[in-house]
Design a protein around this motif. Structure first.
Motif, mmCIF file in Angstrom:
data_model
loop_
_atom_site.group_PDB
_atom_site.id
_atom_site.type_symbol
_atom_site.label_atom_id
_atom_site.label_comp_id
_atom_site.label_asym_id
_atom_site.label_seq_id
_atom_site.Cartn_x
_atom_site.Cartn_y
_atom_site.Cartn_z
ATOM 1 N N LEU A 64 0.858 -1.119 -0.190
ATOM 2 C CA LEU A 64 -0.044 -0.038 0.061
ATOM 3 C C LEU A 64 0.832 1.255 0.100
ATOM 4 O O LEU A 64 1.994 1.275 0.652
ATOM 5 C CB LEU A 64 -0.864 0.093 1.310
ATOM 6 N N SER A 65 0.456 2.180 -0.550
ATOM 7 C CA SER A 65 1.067 3.648 -0.732
ATOM 8 C C SER A 65 0.606 4.378 0.506
ATOM 9 O O SER A 65 -0.230 4.015 1.249
ATOM 10 C CB SER A 65 0.779 4.309 -1.908
ATOM 11 N N GLN A 66 1.423 5.136 1.088
ATOM 12 C CA GLN A 66 0.989 6.175 2.174
ATOM 13 C C GLN A 66 -0.366 6.838 2.032
ATOM 14 O O GLN A 66 -1.250 6.670 2.884
ATOM 15 C CB GLN A 66 2.049 7.284 2.315
ATOM 16 N N ASP A 67 -0.617 7.332 0.754
ATOM 17 C CA ASP A 67 -1.926 8.007 0.519
ATOM 18 C C ASP A 67 -2.946 6.848 0.776
ATOM 19 O O ASP A 67 -3.959 7.431 1.521
ATOM 20 C CB ASP A 67 -2.047 8.535 -0.898
ATOM 21 N N ILE A 68 -3.008 5.743 0.224
ATOM 22 C CA ILE A 68 -4.093 4.718 0.462
ATOM 23 C C ILE A 68 -4.437 4.279 1.972
ATOM 24 O O ILE A 68 -5.263 4.393 2.436
ATOM 25 C CB ILE A 68 -3.813 3.745 -0.427
ATOM 26 N N ALA A 69 -3.086 3.943 2.478
ATOM 27 C CA ALA A 69 -3.141 3.451 3.952
ATOM 28 C C ALA A 69 -3.884 4.885 4.874
ATOM 29 O O ALA A 69 -4.592 4.511 5.650
ATOM 30 C CB ALA A 69 -1.677 3.239 4.441
ATOM 31 N N LYS A 70 -3.424 6.219 4.519
ATOM 32 C CA LYS A 70 -3.876 7.305 5.320
ATOM 33 C C LYS A 70 -5.569 7.426 5.032
ATOM 34 O O LYS A 70 -6.061 7.575 5.881
ATOM 35 C CB LYS A 70 -3.145 8.565 4.857
ATOM 36 N N ASP A 71 -5.985 7.103 3.908
ATOM 37 C CA ASP A 71 -7.314 6.949 3.599
ATOM 38 C C ASP A 71 -7.923 5.822 4.166
ATOM 39 O O ASP A 71 -9.095 6.231 4.697
ATOM 40 C CB ASP A 71 -7.577 6.888 2.044
ATOM 41 N N ILE A 72 -7.562 4.619 4.123
ATOM 42 C CA ILE A 72 -8.028 3.711 4.786
ATOM 43 C C ILE A 72 -8.421 3.991 6.327
ATOM 44 O O ILE A 72 -9.434 3.838 7.039
ATOM 45 C CB ILE A 72 -7.356 2.281 4.671
ATOM 46 N N TYR A 73 -7.480 4.529 6.947
ATOM 47 C CA TYR A 73 -7.428 4.846 8.500
ATOM 48 C C TYR A 73 -7.601 6.322 8.832
ATOM 49 O O TYR A 73 -7.350 6.648 9.840
ATOM 50 C CB TYR A 73 -6.007 4.248 9.012
ATOM 51 N N LYS A 74 -8.464 6.869 7.915
ATOM 52 C CA LYS A 74 -8.408 8.325 8.089
ATOM 53 C C LYS A 74 -9.254 8.577 9.372
ATOM 54 O O LYS A 74 -9.132 9.838 10.230
ATOM 55 C CB LYS A 74 -9.328 9.005 6.850
ATOM 56 N N ALA A 96 -8.978 7.508 12.125
ATOM 57 C CA ALA A 96 -8.039 7.191 13.092
ATOM 58 C C ALA A 96 -7.067 8.270 13.342
ATOM 59 O O ALA A 96 -6.024 8.165 14.023
ATOM 60 C CB ALA A 96 -7.412 5.771 13.271
ATOM 61 N N ASN A 97 -7.104 9.151 12.482
ATOM 62 C CA ASN A 97 -5.887 10.119 12.426
ATOM 63 C C ASN A 97 -5.688 11.237 13.557
ATOM 64 O O ASN A 97 -4.621 11.730 13.718
ATOM 65 C CB ASN A 97 -5.984 11.209 11.228
ATOM 66 N N ASN A 98 -6.792 10.913 14.666
ATOM 67 C CA ASN A 98 -6.340 11.807 15.858
ATOM 68 C C ASN A 98 -5.765 10.931 16.809
ATOM 69 O O ASN A 98 -5.846 11.323 18.030
ATOM 70 C CB ASN A 98 -7.714 12.284 16.182
ATOM 71 N N LYS A 99 -5.668 9.623 16.695
ATOM 72 C CA LYS A 99 -5.201 8.684 17.607
ATOM 73 C C LYS A 99 -3.421 8.750 17.752
ATOM 74 O O LYS A 99 -2.897 8.815 16.740
ATOM 75 C CB LYS A 99 -5.463 7.178 17.339
ATOM 76 N N ASP A 100 -3.007 8.420 18.938
ATOM 77 C CA ASP A 100 -1.592 8.407 19.147
ATOM 78 C C ASP A 100 -0.626 7.594 18.141
ATOM 79 O O ASP A 100 0.317 7.873 17.611
ATOM 80 C CB ASP A 100 -1.255 7.967 20.455
ATOM 81 N N TYR A 101 -1.428 6.330 17.857
ATOM 82 C CA TYR A 101 -0.816 5.143 17.146
ATOM 83 C C TYR A 101 -1.003 5.464 15.839
ATOM 84 O O TYR A 101 -0.338 4.543 14.964
ATOM 85 C CB TYR A 101 -1.382 4.018 17.482
ATOM 86 N N TYR A 102 -1.748 6.465 15.228
ATOM 87 C CA TYR A 102 -2.134 6.711 13.706
ATOM 88 C C TYR A 102 -0.893 6.584 12.787
ATOM 89 O O TYR A 102 -0.734 5.701 11.987
ATOM 90 C CB TYR A 102 -2.601 8.121 13.592
ATOM 91 N N ASN A 103 0.272 7.411 13.069
ATOM 92 C CA ASN A 103 1.578 7.272 12.326
ATOM 93 C C ASN A 103 2.227 5.794 12.266
ATOM 94 O O ASN A 103 2.707 5.269 11.304
ATOM 95 C CB ASN A 103 2.624 8.339 12.614
#
Length: 584
Positions: free
Chosen positions: A477-487, A489-496
């Motif tokens: 997966l690319s970074q963009d697709i992974a970020k889209d799937i887990y958008k 959870a973008n405010n979670k500490d473990y997001y990155n």
């Protein structure tokens, strides 16, 4: 078959079931070659057997040729071209030799004949065997049949799990005591048999543990005495029965204070001699059912098991939901699927379009669109009529006199419409089930870090649980697709860390189709935290394959909107036919 009298005297010709039964009843060692008409018996051995008979001059030694085409007991020996020699004594199979290997056959005759003399003198015990090749064929055939019917068992039969009361408890005369405790816990025993594991049976049954350093000790333990095998059922769905039984038997090794009422806390000696076995998944239960009770499906095939739809209307849902669900289970229905929905006025009008123009139509639509209601898929023998009988009359004026029915017990005062709905015909039931539980798609992602073997195991489980793998692919997966799937959870500490994990290696991406696929897949994968999944649902994929919240093995969409978005994101504008397969 025209043969010389001397040859006939040497080798009896067996061509019927009656002749075969009579042959096996003879005293002594019987050497019978199983053959078929299209190839005939092996003539090369006629002179060898004649020489042995003359040298031995022993009346206990008898030879025969048995035509497998006509003998039921030899059915599994048909369709084979290599010679097969069966050695019987005391009506029991004691040895088998395949192939025209004269030295081996001569040695086996001498050994078995000497052994039978000792048995008849009371100096030894006859050692009966199971033909390993034939037993393997029968087991595979039974398992294949069971696997072909996995969905039938899951959807239409009572949930089954397998229990084995192991040899040490049988030797201590604990069987009856344990069976009584099993019944006290609410389980029904639908099948029971005592089994003496042979070494081959034990190795086949525990083949998944062959790499365990204590595997040979386990085989010796399981073949040391008789075991008692039970097929158990209990109110609830398949997963509930299997998980509850696993909790009731307890961990392999546990301190009694942790679960003092578990069977292993009470009876286990150590991790090896752990007293009781229990199926650990639906596919294991199905395999084990076929292993020990291959005719279970035949015994139940006369039952008219059906599925039907049940609706708990909004007014009754608000007041009596839990009581109604309990009553449904108490009456022997299996709740195969359930969901809570709220219909719009238009949806209610469409669902009851056949009643449009009738005096009660407006009240019916108003009730059905007034709030949340529960939709259930029920399974039972003759489910459609059984559910209709349990519901009682439709008409409100008749309900008060229909004691013992659900519409009477859970009637909502002031409502002009009865509390529950059920279809009246198989065609109506199927139509309504498809309306509320349509074949739908969801996304399953097998995360980086899983070995190829574990991915293959998970895919096998997916298919055994009734999902269709409509399409799949492997990619990083690319970074963009992974970020889209887990958008979300973008405010979670473990997001990155999660995004970095998902882009760290090859990912297996599948589109799954099934009735109620989205909710069903969420149930199969379990809690996002594998530690919690092990407690809540130890057979869930995250419990089995997950490490922690990040490395929890699998991903699944939570909502229909999320599933549709992820399918488009990962596979583009793909379409699926009404059976759930990729449209051509």
């Amino acid at each position: 078959m025209a043969r010389r009298k001397a040859e006939i005297a040497l080798q009896q010709e067996i061509e019927t079931n009656e002749q075969w039964t009579a042959l096996l009843g003879l005293k002594g060692l019987i050497v019978a070659e199983a053959y078929q008409a299209w190839c005939g018996p092996c003539k090369a051995f006629e002179n060898i057997f004649k020489k042995i008979k003359m040298e031995q001059s022993d009346d206990l030694l008898k030879f025969a040729v048995a035509k497998a085409d006509n003998i039921d007991a030899l059915e599994d020996y048909r369709g084979r071209c290599e010679p097969c020699f069966l050695f019987y004594a005391g009506n029991e199979l004691v040895s088998v030799v395949r192939g025209a290997n004269a030295p081996v056959i001569i040695r086996t005759i001498n050994e078995q004949l000497a052994q039978e003399h000792k048995v008849l003198k009371g100096e030894a015990t006859r050692k009966a065997i199971i033909d390993p090749a034939i037993e393997g064929i029968r087991r595979k055939r039974a398992e294949s049949k069971a696997q072909a019917q996995v969905q039938h068992l899951i959807k239409t039969h009572r949930p089954i799990t397998i229990c084995i009361i192991k040899p040490d408890l049988i030797a201590k005369n604990k069987k009856d005591e344990i069976i009584e405790k099993i019944k006290e816990k609410g389980y029904e025993i639908v099948e029971q048999r005592d089994v003496q594991f042979t070494e081959q049976m034990a190795r086949e049954f525990y083949s998944h543990r062959k790499d365990d350093p204590h595997f040979n000790d386990l085989i010796r333990y399981m073949t040391s005495d008789v075991s008692c095998v039970l097929a158990l059922t209990k109110e609830g769905n398949n997963e509930e029965v299997i998980n509850n039984w696993r909790k009731d038997i307890g961990a392999d090794v546990e301190e009694p204070k942790e679960n003092p009422d578990s069977f292993r806390a009470q009876y286990a000696t150590d991790k090896l001699m752990n007293a009781i076995h229990g199926s650990d998944s639906r596919e294991s239960a199905t395999r084990e059912l076929a292993f020990f009770f291959p005719d279970y499906e035949n015994q139940n095939k006369t039952k008219n098991t059906q599925r039907t739809l049940a609706l708990i209307r909004p007014s009754a849902f608000a007041k009596h939901k839990d009581s109604i669900v309990k009553k449904i289970k108490d009456k022997g229905f299996e709740i195969a699927m359930t969901k809570t929905v709220q219909l719009t006025k238009q949806q209610a009008e469409e669902f009851y379009s056949e009643h449009k123009g009738k005096s009660f139509f407006d009240d019916l639509v108003k009730e059905m669109s007034s709030g949340q209601m529960m939709v259930l898929c029920l399974a039972k023998d003759n489910a459609i009529q059984s559910w209709r009988n349990l519901l009682g009359p439709k008409e409100k004026e008749k309900i008060k006199d229909a004691s013992g029915t659900l519409r009477n017990e859970f009637d909502v005062e002031g409502s002009p419409i009865n509390s529950l709905h059920g279809p009246s015909t198989p065609e109506q039931a199927q139509k309504e089930l498809e309306a509320f539980f349509p074949i739908e798609q969801t996304v399953a992602i097998l995360k980086p870090g899983l070995s190829p073997d574990k991915r293959a195991e998970i895919e096998k489980k997916i298919e055994q649980l009734g999902f269709i793998i409509a399409t799949k692919k492997s990619e990083k997966l690319s970074q963009d697709i992974a970020k889209d799937i887990y958008k979300d959870a973008n405010n979670k500490d473990y997001y990155n860390d999660l995004v970095n994990l998902m882009t760290s290696g090859e990912t297996e991406i599948l589109v799954l189709s099934r009735e109620n696929a989205i909710e069903g897949w969420r149930e199969v994968i379990g809690n996002v935290d594998p530690a919690k999944a092990k407690v809540e649902n130890p057979n869930s994929l995250r419990a089995l394959y997950g490490v922690d919240v990040l490395k929890n093995a699998v991903h699944g969409a939570t909502t229909k909107e999320q599933a549709e978005h992820e399918i488009k994101l990962l596979f583009g504008d793909v379409k699926f036919d009404k059976t759930g397969h990729l449209a051509s």
